[in-house]
Scaffold this motif. Structure first.
Motif, PDB file in Angstrom:
ATOM      1  N   LYS A   1       0.836  -1.191   0.000  1.00 22.28           N
ATOM      2  CA  LYS A   1       0.000   0.000   0.000  1.00 22.28           C
ATOM      3  C   LYS A   1       0.875   1.247   0.000  1.00 22.28           C
ATOM      4  O   LYS A   1       1.838   1.333   0.773  1.00 22.28           O
TER       5      LYS A   1
ATOM      6  N   GLU B   1      -3.340   4.915  -0.691  1.00 28.69           N
ATOM      7  CA  GLU B   1      -4.130   3.721  -0.378  1.00 28.69           C
ATOM      8  C   GLU B   1      -4.281   3.537   1.124  1.00 28.69           C
ATOM      9  O   GLU B   1      -5.334   3.112   1.614  1.00 28.69           O
TER      10      GLU B   1
ATOM     11  N   LYS C   1      -6.791   6.089   2.308  1.00 28.14           N
ATOM     12  CA  LYS C   1      -8.139   5.721   1.887  1.00 28.14           C
ATOM     13  C   LYS C   1      -8.673   4.558   2.730  1.00 28.14           C
ATOM     14  O   LYS C   1      -9.865   4.480   3.030  1.00 28.14           O
TER      15      LYS C   1
END
Length: 419
Positions: free
Chosen positions: A324, A328, A331
């Motif tokens: 990640k 990401e 999020k």
């Protein structure tokens, strides 16, 4: 300690006297002084555009050049003083000057410079470094990420050659002459730097050096002294960093985590002071529970964006489960409730009510009213604003009202929104 006649003389006067009485001894003394001086000031000479001199003329430079202060040329005039000046570049020149991109031995993950990998003891750091060295030396990808095919030096200082041989048999059936290993070396400030530089001269294709572990190349008998713990940590890492910067290579220092945990920032768990993480270009932290095969590798640095890699130790290799990046990760922190709020407002122009009423209208079963306004305030700019949803809140009596307005490009009256 000097005694007798020589005790009253300074070192230069002793050398002058020896030239008159014992020429071979004077020559040996001059050679020793010169070699010691040139090693100590190699960097300073290079910065001034001078090549490290050979021993028979270096003493003349030693008498005429003073490093670290005012420079006095005694051979010309004793009263001529050269001022020290900063080497600067203006922004316009810098912007118009072509420069090579940062070199990565593993794209986007391991850049040139000093990189510190920290983890608890016996977690599998050495297995990871041995496999990494094999992959890079053969130009093979690391977790699907392209690598630079180059020579690799691995200083495995906590192992024996027999153990390394057994581990190599476990990891690969193919041997490569680009992967060099050593189980002994000097210490920082006491031979290590010279050994690495000499190795790079012998094997100029080397772009990755792994030192396992950092503590093995530090002087354990040293004390904090005037510099303190932070100063000593910073100086040790900076000494290795100079080699990496001057030769455009990546150096990985394997280090340990302390037992004291830090829930807010795992990088604060690195053993020692913040001088270690502060001087390093990139820091990695490898963490896992003893009962689990999965671990998390956190990466953060000057040339590397923050990222998290979930790894699994399987068949003596660390395999990638998930990677990640910063976006990401951010999020993933957003509650799913806010995604459902966005869907809820797609069919509405405006909605007003309390948190309890919002939960009821959305038929929400996974979120309680007491966290609604917290989520809305914390992630408004990440979730609601990009979706074109205006959010306002106001306390009235015993309750707090929430108001959503969906914008469709006409924002002229947004400044007059009231709850």
């Amino acid at each position: 300690m000097r005694s007798g006649f020589y005790a009253r003389l300074q070192p230069v006067e002793i050398l002058h006297r020896l030239r008159q009485t014992d020429s071979p001894k004077a020559e040996n003394r001059e050679r020793a002084q010169t070699e010691k001086w040139t090693v100590r000031h190699r960097k300073s000479l290079k910065n001034q555009g001078l090549q490290p001199p050979i021993w028979d003329n270096a003493y003349k430079i030693l008498r005429s050049l003073k490093i670290g202060g005012q420079t006095v040329h005694k051979q010309k005039r004793k009263d001529v003083v050269m001022k020290r000046k900063l080497v600067t570049v203006d922004a316009e020149t810098l912007l118009s000057t072509p420069m090579s991109k940062t070199m990565f031995t593993v794209d986007g993950l391991i850049p040139q410079g000093v990189n510190v990998l920290s983890g608890v003891a016996k977690i599998g750091k050495s297995w990871l470094m041995l496999w990494l060295g094999l992959q890079v030396s053969q130009g093979l990808p690391v977790w699907g990420i392209p690598t630079m095919h180059c020579d690799v030096l691995y200083l495995c200082l906590e192992d024996t050659l027999k153990r390394i041989k057994d581990r190599l048999f476990d990891l690969t059936d193919d041997s490569t002459g680009n992967f060099h290993l050593a189980v002994t070396c000097g210490l920082i400030g006491n031979g290590l730097e010279e050994e690495i530089i000499n190795f790079l001269e012998d094997f100029p294709k080397t772009k990755l050096v792994i030192i396992d572990t950092l503590q093995k190349v530090r002087d354990s008998k040293g004390s904090a002294g005037k510099a303190g713990m932070y100063g000593n940590d910073y100086d040790d890492i900076s000494s290795i960093k100079r080699i990496a910067d001057e030769h455009d290579i990546s150096i990985i220092l394997v280090h340990h985590l302390r037992k004291l945990k830090d829930g807010d920032d795992p990088f604060n768990e690195v053993s020692g002071s913040t001088g270690i993480t502060g001087a390093a270009d990139t820091n990695y932290v490898l963490k896992r529970k003893r009962s689990s095969r999965d671990a998390t590798l956190l990466a953060c640095g000057r040339d590397v964006e923050y990222q998290e890699l979930t790894l699994r130790f399987q068949d003596l290799k660390w395999e990638l489960v998930e990677r990640k990046d910063t976006e990401e990760i951010r999020k993933a922190e957003i509650p799913q409730f806010l995604f459902r709020v966005v869907e809820f407002m797609k069919t509405r122009i405006e909605w007003v009510g309390t948190a309890t009423e919002l939960i009821a209208d959305m038929a929400e079963s996974e979120t309680t009213p007491n966290v609604v306004t917290k989520y809305l305030g914390q992630f408004y700019y990440e979730m609601l604003e990009p979706a074109g949803i205006e959010y306002r809140t106001k306390r009235t009596g015993q309750s707090r009202l929430i108001k959503f307005i969906r914008r469709d490009g006409g924002d002229a009256n947004d400044g007059n929104i009231t709850v």
